[in-house]
Design a protein around this motif. Structure first.
Motif, PDB file in Angstrom:
ATOM      1  N   ALA A 163      39.521  37.736  28.428  1.00  0.00           N
ATOM      2  CA  ALA A 163      37.862  37.719  28.765  1.00  0.00           C
ATOM      3  C   ALA A 163      37.532  36.848  29.492  1.00  0.00           C
ATOM      4  CB  ALA A 163      37.282  37.694  27.213  1.00  0.00           C
ATOM      5  N   ALA A 164      37.915  35.689  29.739  1.00  0.00           N
ATOM      6  CA  ALA A 164      37.434  34.533  30.417  1.00  0.00           C
ATOM      7  C   ALA A 164      37.780  34.818  32.021  1.00  0.00           C
ATOM      8  CB  ALA A 164      38.214  33.394  30.008  1.00  0.00           C
ATOM      9  N   LEU A 165      39.164  35.431  32.246  1.00  0.00           N
ATOM     10  CA  LEU A 165      39.258  35.568  33.446  1.00  0.00           C
ATOM     11  C   LEU A 165      38.662  36.825  34.040  1.00  0.00           C
ATOM     12  CD1 LEU A 165      43.319  35.824  33.267  1.00  0.00           C
ATOM     13  CD2 LEU A 165      41.666  34.078  34.671  1.00  0.00           C
ATOM     14  N   ILE A 166      38.154  38.046  33.327  1.00  0.00           N
ATOM     15  CA  ILE A 166      37.222  38.756  33.407  1.00  0.00           C
ATOM     16  C   ILE A 166      36.072  38.413  33.985  1.00  0.00           C
ATOM     17  CG2 ILE A 166      35.838  40.836  32.773  1.00  0.00           C
ATOM     18  CD1 ILE A 166      38.457  41.662  30.986  1.00  0.00           C
ATOM     19  N   LEU A 167      35.297  37.591  33.212  1.00  0.00           N
ATOM     20  CA  LEU A 167      33.909  36.970  33.573  1.00  0.00           C
ATOM     21  C   LEU A 167      34.024  36.204  34.820  1.00  0.00           C
ATOM     22  CD1 LEU A 167      32.850  35.883  30.117  1.00  0.00           C
ATOM     23  CD2 LEU A 167      32.137  37.914  31.267  1.00  0.00           C
ATOM     24  N   ASP A 168      35.013  35.689  35.156  1.00  0.00           N
ATOM     25  CA  ASP A 168      35.539  34.863  36.298  1.00  0.00           C
ATOM     26  C   ASP A 168      35.219  35.561  37.443  1.00  0.00           C
ATOM     27  OD1 ASP A 168      35.782  32.299  37.754  1.00  0.00           O
ATOM     28  OD2 ASP A 168      37.541  33.118  38.410  1.00  0.00           O
ATOM     29  N   GLU A 169      36.285  36.570  37.325  1.00  0.00           N
ATOM     30  CA  GLU A 169      36.307  37.707  38.333  1.00  0.00           C
ATOM     31  C   GLU A 169      34.990  38.463  38.637  1.00  0.00           C
ATOM     32  OE1 GLU A 169      38.717  39.444  41.456  1.00  0.00           O
ATOM     33  OE2 GLU A 169      38.854  37.801  40.132  1.00  0.00           O
ATOM     34  N   ILE A 170      34.131  38.793  37.946  1.00  0.00           N
ATOM     35  CA  ILE A 170      32.791  39.341  37.956  1.00  0.00           C
ATOM     36  C   ILE A 170      32.144  38.528  38.674  1.00  0.00           C
ATOM     37  CG2 ILE A 170      30.672  40.384  36.725  1.00  0.00           C
ATOM     38  CD1 ILE A 170      32.902  41.373  34.578  1.00  0.00           C
ATOM     39  N   SER A 171      32.089  37.281  38.270  1.00  0.00           N
ATOM     40  CA  SER A 171      31.082  36.219  39.029  1.00  0.00           C
ATOM     41  C   SER A 171      31.370  36.249  40.459  1.00  0.00           C
ATOM     42  CB  SER A 171      31.282  34.938  38.494  1.00  0.00           C
ATOM     43  OG  SER A 171      32.334  34.323  38.641  1.00  0.00           O
ATOM     44  N   ARG A 172      32.648  36.684  41.008  1.00  0.00           N
ATOM     45  CA  ARG A 172      33.103  36.454  42.414  1.00  0.00           C
ATOM     46  C   ARG A 172      32.823  37.714  43.196  1.00  0.00           C
ATOM     47  NH1 ARG A 172      37.199  32.203  43.158  1.00  0.00           N
ATOM     48  NH2 ARG A 172      37.419  30.984  41.136  1.00  0.00           N
ATOM     49  N   ALA A 173      32.591  38.816  42.559  1.00  0.00           N
ATOM     50  CA  ALA A 173      32.745  40.329  42.980  1.00  0.00           C
ATOM     51  C   ALA A 173      31.115  40.158  44.163  1.00  0.00           C
ATOM     52  CB  ALA A 173      32.471  41.260  41.794  1.00  0.00           C
ATOM     53  N   LYS A 174      31.638  41.012  45.149  1.00  0.00           N
ATOM     54  CA  LYS A 174      30.814  41.200  45.878  1.00  0.00           C
ATOM     55  C   LYS A 174      29.648  42.408  45.924  1.00  0.00           C
ATOM     56  CE  LYS A 174      33.421  39.245  49.876  1.00  0.00           C
ATOM     57  NZ  LYS A 174      34.167  39.505  51.323  1.00  0.00           N
ATOM     58  N   GLU A 175      28.430  42.239  46.102  1.00  0.00           N
ATOM     59  CA  GLU A 175      27.610  43.323  45.920  1.00  0.00           C
ATOM     60  C   GLU A 175      27.958  44.540  47.058  1.00  0.00           C
ATOM     61  OE1 GLU A 175      22.752  44.208  45.600  1.00  0.00           O
ATOM     62  OE2 GLU A 175      23.395  42.093  46.099  1.00  0.00           O
ATOM     63  N   GLY A 176      28.020  45.851  46.562  1.00  0.00           N
ATOM     64  CA  GLY A 176      28.101  46.884  47.257  1.00  0.00           C
ATOM     65  C   GLY A 176      26.749  47.689  47.895  1.00  0.00           C
ATOM     66  N   PRO A 177      26.957  48.175  48.846  1.00  0.00           N
ATOM     67  CA  PRO A 177      25.907  48.964  49.636  1.00  0.00           C
ATOM     68  C   PRO A 177      25.322  50.278  48.968  1.00  0.00           C
ATOM     69  CG  PRO A 177      27.744  49.582  50.786  1.00  0.00           C
ATOM     70  CD  PRO A 177      28.301  48.848  49.679  1.00  0.00           C
TER      71      PRO A 177
END
Length: 247
Positions: free
Chosen positions: A133-147
């Protein structure tokens, strides 16, 4: 084992809850909201979504990050495989919920969510489930916005333009024609559209047409049929527009 529903996962005593679904046919889920924030991640297929002030394209490999309590309506088109995370709206989780947006979901994020779904709903917070869960949240926080967002302008006349195009994306008027139809000058129309949506009218229309092409393909149409439906006269012009949207 009984499938859990979204409502079952809003108040579990864990910061993150998840479920997966496969829909064999198109489904319109109607307007609803969740107390928790949500990541709606598409593994295969295509979905669209709306909030009161925007619409979104969600192709495979992307996900929609929806802030807590935001009303939204989601539609699957054709066969869709998806995963949904429901995240406690706690500032300590360090997620930026605004604005509701489409994000690119990495191979790592998809794999971690798949592993997390195999954990019990009441996973051990100090064990594998809690670490995932902690790793998932960290990965979401780093995700780039798509067009893939289509913000709706606030001006009523521009809203009418967007509605007409959404219903008939093949309408082939130029900016001067649209401005005349709306009773605006070209300069006023283009300035207001960019100010209120954050993009040019041409870019907005291109994204809208891509959304319709993806939807028609998901429903089984050939690419040339989908291209003609939205006003592209050749596959080469469609492919050029696709490259301009997905950069």
């Amino acid at each position: 084992m009984k499938q859990q529903k979204a409502g079952d996962l809003q108040n579990v005593p864990r910061p993150v809850a998840a479920m997966s679904r496969i829909y064999e046919n198109s489904v319109d889920f109607g307007w609803h909201s969740h107390r928790r924030g949500q990541l709606l991640q598409i593994l295969g297929g295509f979905m669209t979504a709306r909030t009161p002030d925007s619409s979104f394209i969600i192709p495979s490999g992307y996900g929609l990050l929806i802030a807590p309590d935001v009303p939204h309506a989601v539609t699957s088109h054709g066969r869709v495989s998806m995963q949904s995370l429901y995240i406690e709206p706690d500032g300590a989780l360090m997620l930026n919920w605004e604005p509701t947006r489409v994000i690119s979901t990495s191979v790592l994020l998809s794999a971690m969510v798949g592993a997390f779904i195999e954990e019990p709903t009441l996973y051990a917070e100090n064990g594998r489930g809690g670490h995932l869960a902690a790793l998932i949240l960290d990965e979401i926080s780093r995700a780039k916005e798509g067009p893939f967002a289509l913000p709706m302008p606030s001006d009523k006349r521009l809203q009418r333009l967007c509605k007409d195009l959404s219903e008939t994306p093949s309408i082939d008027l130029d900016i001067d024609d649209w401005a005349d139809n709306l009773g605006m000058s070209r300069r006023t129309m283009t300035r207001k559209f960019r100010t209120q949506t954050g993009m040019s009218f041409a870019e907005w229309r291109r994204r809208l047409r891509m959304a319709h092409v993806m939807r028609r393909q998901a429903e089984g149409a050939r690419l040339d049929e989908a291209a003609a439906d939205v006003g592209y006269r050749s596959l080469s012009s469609l492919r050029k527009a696709m490259r301009e949207v997905v950069v």
